[in-house]
Design a protein around this motif. Sequence first.
Motif, mmCIF file in Angstrom:
data_model
loop_
_atom_site.group_PDB
_atom_site.id
_atom_site.type_symbol
_atom_site.label_atom_id
_atom_site.label_comp_id
_atom_site.label_asym_id
_atom_site.label_seq_id
_atom_site.Cartn_x
_atom_site.Cartn_y
_atom_site.Cartn_z
ATOM 1 N N THR A 67 75.744 25.198 -24.122
ATOM 2 C CA THR A 67 76.359 26.520 -25.282
ATOM 3 C C THR A 67 76.197 27.420 -23.990
ATOM 4 N N ALA A 68 75.067 27.350 -23.146
ATOM 5 C CA ALA A 68 75.596 28.423 -22.104
ATOM 6 C C ALA A 68 74.539 27.610 -21.074
ATOM 7 N N PRO A 69 74.549 29.266 -19.346
ATOM 8 C CA PRO A 69 74.392 27.704 -18.143
ATOM 9 C C PRO A 69 72.325 27.577 -19.074
ATOM 10 N N PRO A 70 72.025 27.076 -18.088
ATOM 11 C CA PRO A 70 70.795 26.681 -17.787
ATOM 12 C C PRO A 70 69.597 28.093 -17.352
ATOM 13 N N THR A 71 69.181 27.324 -17.286
ATOM 14 C CA THR A 71 67.550 28.803 -17.311
ATOM 15 C C THR A 71 66.303 27.968 -17.337
ATOM 16 N N ALA A 72 65.427 28.177 -16.377
ATOM 17 C CA ALA A 72 64.264 27.067 -16.092
ATOM 18 C C ALA A 72 63.468 28.242 -17.588
ATOM 19 N N ALA A 73 63.536 28.774 -18.414
ATOM 20 C CA ALA A 73 62.620 29.693 -19.368
ATOM 21 C C ALA A 73 63.784 28.696 -20.364
ATOM 22 N N GLY A 74 64.474 28.618 -20.497
ATOM 23 C CA GLY A 74 66.064 28.300 -21.690
ATOM 24 C C GLY A 74 65.341 26.882 -22.364
ATOM 25 N N GLU A 75 65.202 26.310 -20.940
ATOM 26 C CA GLU A 75 64.698 24.841 -20.648
ATOM 27 C C GLU A 75 63.517 24.703 -21.010
ATOM 28 N N ALA A 76 62.748 24.991 -21.073
ATOM 29 C CA ALA A 76 61.403 25.423 -21.422
ATOM 30 C C ALA A 76 61.122 25.378 -22.961
ATOM 31 N N ARG A 77 62.128 26.665 -23.180
ATOM 32 C CA ARG A 77 62.050 27.148 -24.885
ATOM 33 C C ARG A 77 62.346 25.585 -24.761
ATOM 34 N N ARG A 78 63.763 24.624 -24.775
ATOM 35 C CA ARG A 78 64.465 24.607 -25.405
ATOM 36 C C ARG A 78 62.863 22.519 -25.417
ATOM 37 N N ILE A 79 62.196 22.455 -24.363
ATOM 38 C CA ILE A 79 61.369 21.661 -24.678
ATOM 39 C C ILE A 79 60.167 21.549 -26.129
ATOM 40 N N ALA A 80 60.135 22.827 -26.159
ATOM 41 C CA ALA A 80 59.286 23.932 -27.163
ATOM 42 C C ALA A 80 59.815 23.253 -28.675
ATOM 43 N N GLY A 81 61.232 23.564 -28.641
ATOM 44 C CA GLY A 81 61.476 23.582 -29.853
ATOM 45 C C GLY A 81 61.996 22.031 -30.828
ATOM 46 N N LEU A 82 62.344 21.121 -29.644
ATOM 47 C CA LEU A 82 62.828 19.927 -29.880
ATOM 48 C C LEU A 82 60.903 18.906 -30.281
ATOM 49 N N LEU A 83 59.865 19.552 -29.071
ATOM 50 C CA LEU A 83 58.595 19.884 -30.271
ATOM 51 C C LEU A 83 58.458 20.074 -31.589
ATOM 52 N N ASP A 84 58.550 20.766 -31.965
ATOM 53 C CA ASP A 84 59.346 21.604 -32.905
ATOM 54 C C ASP A 84 59.552 20.823 -34.026
ATOM 55 N N ALA A 85 60.644 19.940 -33.496
ATOM 56 C CA ALA A 85 61.592 19.332 -34.636
ATOM 57 C C ALA A 85 61.250 18.317 -34.485
ATOM 58 N N LEU A 86 59.801 17.591 -34.131
ATOM 59 C CA LEU A 86 59.794 15.981 -34.519
ATOM 60 C C LEU A 86 58.055 16.446 -34.889
ATOM 61 N N GLY A 87 57.535 17.655 -34.972
ATOM 62 C CA GLY A 87 56.093 17.741 -35.578
ATOM 63 C C GLY A 87 55.401 17.473 -34.622
ATOM 64 N N LEU A 88 55.939 17.564 -33.138
ATOM 65 C CA LEU A 88 54.333 17.369 -32.172
ATOM 66 C C LEU A 88 53.609 18.100 -32.171
ATOM 67 N N ALA A 89 53.164 18.709 -32.490
ATOM 68 C CA ALA A 89 52.061 20.206 -32.082
ATOM 69 C C ALA A 89 50.857 20.517 -31.473
ATOM 70 N N GLY A 90 50.900 19.102 -31.440
ATOM 71 C CA GLY A 90 49.271 19.074 -29.765
ATOM 72 C C GLY A 90 49.639 19.343 -29.163
ATOM 73 N N PRO A 91 49.097 19.391 -28.060
ATOM 74 C CA PRO A 91 49.252 19.201 -26.254
ATOM 75 C C PRO A 91 50.060 18.128 -25.430
ATOM 76 N N VAL A 92 50.674 18.640 -25.465
ATOM 77 C CA VAL A 92 51.760 17.299 -24.851
ATOM 78 C C VAL A 92 51.483 17.342 -23.046
ATOM 79 N N THR A 93 51.728 16.867 -22.963
ATOM 80 C CA THR A 93 51.841 15.754 -20.707
ATOM 81 C C THR A 93 53.365 15.747 -20.562
ATOM 82 N N VAL A 94 54.188 17.300 -20.154
ATOM 83 C CA VAL A 94 55.220 17.452 -19.730
ATOM 84 C C VAL A 94 55.448 17.085 -17.894
ATOM 85 N N ALA A 95 56.181 15.877 -18.084
ATOM 86 C CA ALA A 95 56.993 15.255 -16.433
ATOM 87 C C ALA A 95 58.473 15.395 -16.006
ATOM 88 N N GLY A 96 58.437 16.154 -15.693
ATOM 89 C CA GLY A 96 59.721 16.138 -15.082
ATOM 90 C C GLY A 96 60.266 15.997 -13.832
#
Length: 294
Positions: A67-96
């Motif tokens: 719905t909007a052009p991607p940004t680094a902060a926006g994609e970081a927020r998307r990962i956080a939001g996805l984890l929230d939606a999945l109920g995964l609160a613990g620290p994650v290993t993130v691979a890009g």
Amino acid sequence: MTTGRFVRVDGVPLHVVVEGSGPPVVLSAGLAMAWFDWDQVAAPLVAQGRTVVRFDRPGHGLSAPATAPPTAAGEARRIAGLLDALGLAGPVTVAGHSIAGFHAEAFARLYPERTAALVLVDTSIEEDPRTVWPAGVRTGAARVLGRALTAAGLPAALGPLARRATVRASRTGGPDRPLPSAGGPPAARDLVRRVYRSSRVWRGALLENARYRDTAAEVLALRTGRPLAAPVTVLAGYDGTSGRGALRWLARQAELAVRLGARFEVAEPAGHLVMLDRPGLVARVVLDAGQRRA
């Protein structure tokens, strides 16, 4: 190989596959790639007791358009939001992988308390990401081109063929998975057709590519004021040749590791799509990175 479910994050339905149980790992693929490109990495991670989350960014895979052009902060927020939606609160290993390395690094810098480890898989690198045209102009041009390609019917006609050609050009056979003689992707043909015949994916890739240097500049700015708190690994793909381009790319990856204070590892032989050429090695690096935090 399977499809997953849809989770709405920031108003956009994201396609996500969640497998296994244990400490969470998030895998994000590069430009125009899809969740199934991590299939052979996910399996050993699940076997070693990890909750593996693979998702498609907007306009990629099976996810809805951006719905909007991607940004680094926006994609970081998307990962956080996805984890929230999945109920995964613990620290994650993130691979890009590739451009998603920018997003993963932004997440690690903006959400240090949620990051167990950061793994950059043959990540994009821009030491001086200057642009000629304003972001709005580039974004508008990408949207116009996307509409033109759609109107011409090119995604439906050439999408799967373009995917196969891109994958073949970006791979090198390795001991974990020899390159198929036909050069095809490891994904099922019906999934490749379903994803890459869609004009949504072409438009999503064009939009993300149009903002590539802006995203790179944003990550460089984050490096000055948002230190990394988690262990970092830079995994570079190297085809084993003495070509100038291959050696220069390897040197740039090594220089990045030094700048980030990261562990540096080389996948050899491997092309840019390291997770297809050396999935076992990628899984091992991800597991090792998480254990370093533990």
